[in-house]
Design a protein around this motif. Structure first.
Motif, PDB file in Angstrom:
ATOM      1  N   GLN A  41      38.506  45.414  40.296  1.00 26.05           N
ATOM      2  CA  GLN A  41      38.577  44.452  39.209  1.00 26.05           C
ATOM      3  C   GLN A  41      39.284  43.177  39.656  1.00 26.05           C
ATOM      4  O   GLN A  41      40.008  43.163  40.649  1.00 26.05           O
ATOM      5  N   ASN A  42      39.078  42.119  38.893  1.00 27.78           N
ATOM      6  CA  ASN A  42      39.860  40.897  39.035  1.00 27.78           C
ATOM      7  C   ASN A  42      40.964  40.891  37.980  1.00 27.78           C
ATOM      8  O   ASN A  42      41.013  41.754  37.099  1.00 27.78           O
ATOM      9  N   VAL A  43      41.846  39.916  38.072  1.00 30.39           N
ATOM     10  CA  VAL A  43      42.851  39.688  37.038  1.00 30.39           C
ATOM     11  C   VAL A  43      42.529  38.362  36.357  1.00 30.39           C
ATOM     12  O   VAL A  43      41.685  37.595  36.829  1.00 30.39           O
ATOM     13  N   LEU A  44      43.176  38.085  35.243  1.00 30.24           N
ATOM     14  CA  LEU A  44      42.947  36.852  34.503  1.00 30.24           C
ATOM     15  C   LEU A  44      44.093  35.877  34.749  1.00 30.24           C
ATOM     16  O   LEU A  44      45.267  36.264  34.718  1.00 30.24           O
ATOM     17  N   ASP A  45      43.751  34.605  35.008  1.00 26.13           N
ATOM     18  CA  ASP A  45      44.802  33.602  35.113  1.00 26.13           C
ATOM     19  C   ASP A  45      45.161  33.105  33.716  1.00 26.13           C
ATOM     20  O   ASP A  45      44.631  33.594  32.706  1.00 26.13           O
ATOM     21  N   SER A  46      46.065  32.135  33.635  1.00 23.29           N
ATOM     22  CA  SER A  46      46.548  31.677  32.329  1.00 23.29           C
ATOM     23  C   SER A  46      45.471  30.964  31.523  1.00 23.29           C
ATOM     24  O   SER A  46      45.624  30.767  30.313  1.00 23.29           O
ATOM     25  N   ALA A  47      44.367  30.583  32.183  1.00 25.12           N
ATOM     26  CA  ALA A  47      43.254  29.951  31.470  1.00 25.12           C
ATOM     27  C   ALA A  47      42.170  30.954  31.107  1.00 25.12           C
ATOM     28  O   ALA A  47      41.126  30.582  30.572  1.00 25.12           O
ATOM     29  N   GLY A  48      42.409  32.232  31.409  1.00 20.73           N
ATOM     30  CA  GLY A  48      41.450  33.267  31.068  1.00 20.73           C
ATOM     31  C   GLY A  48      40.334  33.463  32.073  1.00 20.73           C
ATOM     32  O   GLY A  48      39.369  34.178  31.798  1.00 20.73           O
ATOM     33  N   ARG A  49      40.461  32.861  33.255  1.00 18.26           N
ATOM     34  CA  ARG A  49      39.436  33.010  34.285  1.00 18.26           C
ATOM     35  C   ARG A  49      39.718  34.231  35.147  1.00 18.26           C
ATOM     36  O   ARG A  49      40.876  34.545  35.433  1.00 18.26           O
ATOM     37  N   GLU A  50      38.657  34.900  35.580  1.00 19.90           N
ATOM     38  CA  GLU A  50      38.810  36.049  36.465  1.00 19.90           C
ATOM     39  C   GLU A  50      39.026  35.571  37.899  1.00 19.90           C
ATOM     40  O   GLU A  50      38.244  34.785  38.432  1.00 19.90           O
ATOM     41  N   ILE A  51      40.096  36.055  38.515  1.00 18.57           N
ATOM     42  CA  ILE A  51      40.407  35.682  39.895  1.00 18.57           C
ATOM     43  C   ILE A  51      40.968  36.906  40.617  1.00 18.57           C
ATOM     44  O   ILE A  51      41.491  37.829  39.985  1.00 18.57           O
ATOM     45  N   PRO A  52      40.869  36.945  41.949  1.00 19.43           N
ATOM     46  CA  PRO A  52      41.492  38.044  42.696  1.00 19.43           C
ATOM     47  C   PRO A  52      42.998  37.834  42.798  1.00 19.43           C
ATOM     48  O   PRO A  52      43.506  36.724  42.600  1.00 19.43           O
ATOM     49  N   ILE A  53      43.720  38.890  43.077  1.00 17.30           N
ATOM     50  CA  ILE A  53      45.148  38.764  43.368  1.00 17.30           C
ATOM     51  C   ILE A  53      45.293  38.054  44.709  1.00 17.30           C
ATOM     52  O   ILE A  53      44.699  38.470  45.702  1.00 17.30           O
ATOM     53  N   LYS A  54      46.058  36.980  44.717  1.00 17.17           N
ATOM     54  CA  LYS A  54      46.175  36.169  45.936  1.00 17.17           C
ATOM     55  C   LYS A  54      47.581  36.283  46.521  1.00 17.17           C
ATOM     56  O   LYS A  54      48.573  36.063  45.838  1.00 17.17           O
ATOM     57  N   PHE A  55      47.630  36.625  47.796  1.00 17.27           N
ATOM     58  CA  PHE A  55      48.883  36.692  48.545  1.00 17.27           C
ATOM     59  C   PHE A  55      49.107  35.373  49.288  1.00 17.27           C
ATOM     60  O   PHE A  55      48.190  34.846  49.919  1.00 17.27           O
ATOM     61  N   ILE A  56      50.329  34.867  49.211  1.00 18.65           N
ATOM     62  CA  ILE A  56      50.736  33.764  50.078  1.00 18.65           C
ATOM     63  C   ILE A  56      51.438  34.388  51.281  1.00 18.65           C
ATOM     64  O   ILE A  56      52.386  35.158  51.125  1.00 18.65           O
ATOM     65  N   LEU A  78      45.000  50.527  44.097  1.00 14.83           N
ATOM     66  CA  LEU A  78      45.099  50.036  42.722  1.00 14.83           C
ATOM     67  C   LEU A  78      43.756  49.574  42.163  1.00 14.83           C
ATOM     68  O   LEU A  78      43.588  49.483  40.949  1.00 14.83           O
ATOM     69  N   GLY A  79      42.828  49.235  43.043  1.00 18.40           N
ATOM     70  CA  GLY A  79      41.491  48.884  42.584  1.00 18.40           C
ATOM     71  C   GLY A  79      41.321  47.452  42.126  1.00 18.40           C
ATOM     72  O   GLY A  79      40.527  47.176  41.219  1.00 18.40           O
ATOM     73  N   TYR A  80      42.052  46.518  42.748  1.00 19.30           N
ATOM     74  CA  TYR A  80      41.911  45.101  42.418  1.00 19.30           C
ATOM     75  C   TYR A  80      41.413  44.329  43.640  1.00 19.30           C
ATOM     76  O   TYR A  80      41.732  44.666  44.779  1.00 19.30           O
ATOM     77  N   HIS A  81      40.635  43.286  43.391  1.00 18.28           N
ATOM     78  CA  HIS A  81      40.253  42.384  44.467  1.00 18.28           C
ATOM     79  C   HIS A  81      41.490  41.603  44.915  1.00 18.28           C
ATOM     80  O   HIS A  81      42.316  41.194  44.086  1.00 18.28           O
ATOM     81  N   ALA A  82      41.621  41.386  46.211  1.00 17.30           N
ATOM     82  CA  ALA A  82      42.774  40.669  46.744  1.00 17.30           C
ATOM     83  C   ALA A  82      42.341  39.795  47.913  1.00 17.30           C
ATOM     84  O   ALA A  82      41.441  40.154  48.673  1.00 17.30           O
ATOM     85  N   VAL A  83      42.991  38.646  48.038  1.00 18.61           N
ATOM     86  CA  VAL A  83      42.693  37.704  49.120  1.00 18.61           C
ATOM     87  C   VAL A  83      43.998  37.105  49.626  1.00 18.61           C
ATOM     88  O   VAL A  83      45.042  37.196  48.972  1.00 18.61           O
ATOM     89  N   PHE A  84      43.920  36.477  50.794  1.00 20.67           N
ATOM     90  CA  PHE A  84      45.033  35.712  51.344  1.00 20.67           C
ATOM     91  C   PHE A  84      44.788  34.228  51.092  1.00 20.67           C
ATOM     92  O   PHE A  84      43.663  33.746  51.226  1.00 20.67           O
ATOM     93  N   ASP A  85      45.842  33.514  50.739  1.00 20.94           N
ATOM     94  CA  ASP A  85      45.759  32.061  50.677  1.00 20.94           C
ATOM     95  C   ASP A  85      45.559  31.528  52.094  1.00 20.94           C
ATOM     96  O   ASP A  85      46.159  32.033  53.047  1.00 20.94           O
ATOM     97  N   GLU A  86      44.726  30.521  52.262  1.00 19.89           N
ATOM     98  CA  GLU A  86      44.440  29.997  53.597  1.00 19.89           C
ATOM     99  C   GLU A  86      45.645  29.296  54.210  1.00 19.89           C
ATOM    100  O   GLU A  86      45.827  29.317  55.430  1.00 19.89           O
ATOM    101  N   HIS A  87      46.468  28.672  53.383  1.00 17.34           N
ATOM    102  CA  HIS A  87      47.634  27.950  53.893  1.00 17.34           C
ATOM    103  C   HIS A  87      48.712  28.927  54.321  1.00 17.34           C
ATOM    104  O   HIS A  87      48.993  29.902  53.631  1.00 17.34           O
TER     105      HIS A  87
END
Length: 249
Positions: A41-56, A78-87
């Motif tokens: 699954q994705n999570v929701l940001d404060s605007a209600g958009r679906e996004i993956p959990i992002k690690f810095i 946990l079953g969530y999509h996750a990505v790394f920030d490019e920076h």
């Protein structure tokens, strides 16, 4: 570990523990009974958009390893999509701003943050600006979730062979700080000079990513050391002058 306040609203209820030995990157699943990508699954940001959990991920190896392990746990256990920030940031303040969504330390200008967590944050050496920022903006600054299980120390190290050679040659012990008093002994004769070191392994002390442009941090240095020869007077105190420092240890 730092976590954004936005991510605190996401409920993660499944937990597991695993011993992982990371040999490299692979598209294959790592954990037994791992949740496949198509069921995550994705999570929701404060605007209600679906996004993956992002690690810095900080720009050093330990942060890369810890974040890789955490990413596997988030995805497969946990079953969530996750990505790394490019920076790849170098300072904790940079991470604190990105997690909060603040464009600067005043938080007068903000944007929706799409990042959620950062691991291996060495808050002890982060400078006073990070601590001040987190105290002044408790509802926006990321949460410090505490230790992830180990402590570390920062120190200068002199090779044992060099210590022995210097002592036999001069009687001065390079593992004793008073031996570096220039008024009594020139310890530099035992070390390579700046010109002998590869310039590509260094960055300037006045580089924006370096902690030495953190004015409160350098003000503490000036107050306690009295050494202003390598400092540049700026508004509010001092920054380091345009010297060089190693980019990695």
């Amino acid at each position: 570990m730092l976590r954004s306040h936005a991510s605190a609203r996401t409920s993660l209820k499944k937990w597991c523990a695993a011993l992982l030995f990371v040999l490299g990157t692979s598209a294959e699943l790592c954990l037994p009974d791992a949740i496949p990508e198509g069921e995550r699954q994705n999570v929701l940001d404060s605007a209600g958009r679906e996004i993956p959990i992002k690690f810095i991920v900080f720009d050093w190896h330990a942060a890369e390893v810890l974040s890789s392990i955490a990413k596997i746990m988030v995805e497969e256990a946990l079953g969530y999509h996750a990505v790394f920030d490019e920076h790849r940031p170098f300072t904790v303040m940079d991470v604190a701003l990105k997690l909060s969504g603040c464009l600067d330390s005043t938080c007068n200008d903000m944007q929706i943050s799409d990042s959620h967590v950062a691991l291996d944050c060495w808050l002890g050496s982060a400078g006073t600006d990070t601590d001040t920022f987190m105290q002044q903006h408790p509802g926006k600054a990321p949460e410090d979730l505490g230790s992830i299980g180990y402590e570390g120390e920062e120190a200068l190290v002199v090779a044992g062979k060099l210590v022995d050679e210097a002592y036999e040659h001069s009687g001065f012990a390079l593992d004793f700080y008073r031996s570096y008093n220039q008024s009594h002994y020139s310890a530099r004769k035992h070390f390579d000079g700046i010109a002998d070191l590869p310039r590509e392994d260094f960055l300037r002390c006045d580089d924006p990513v370096a902690i030495f442009v953190d004015t409160p941090y350098m003000n503490d240095y000036a107050r306690w050391s009295g050494d202003t020869d390598g400092l540049l007077a700026v508004e509010g105190g001092y920054n380091a002058a345009g010297l060089l420092l190693p980019t990695s240890v």
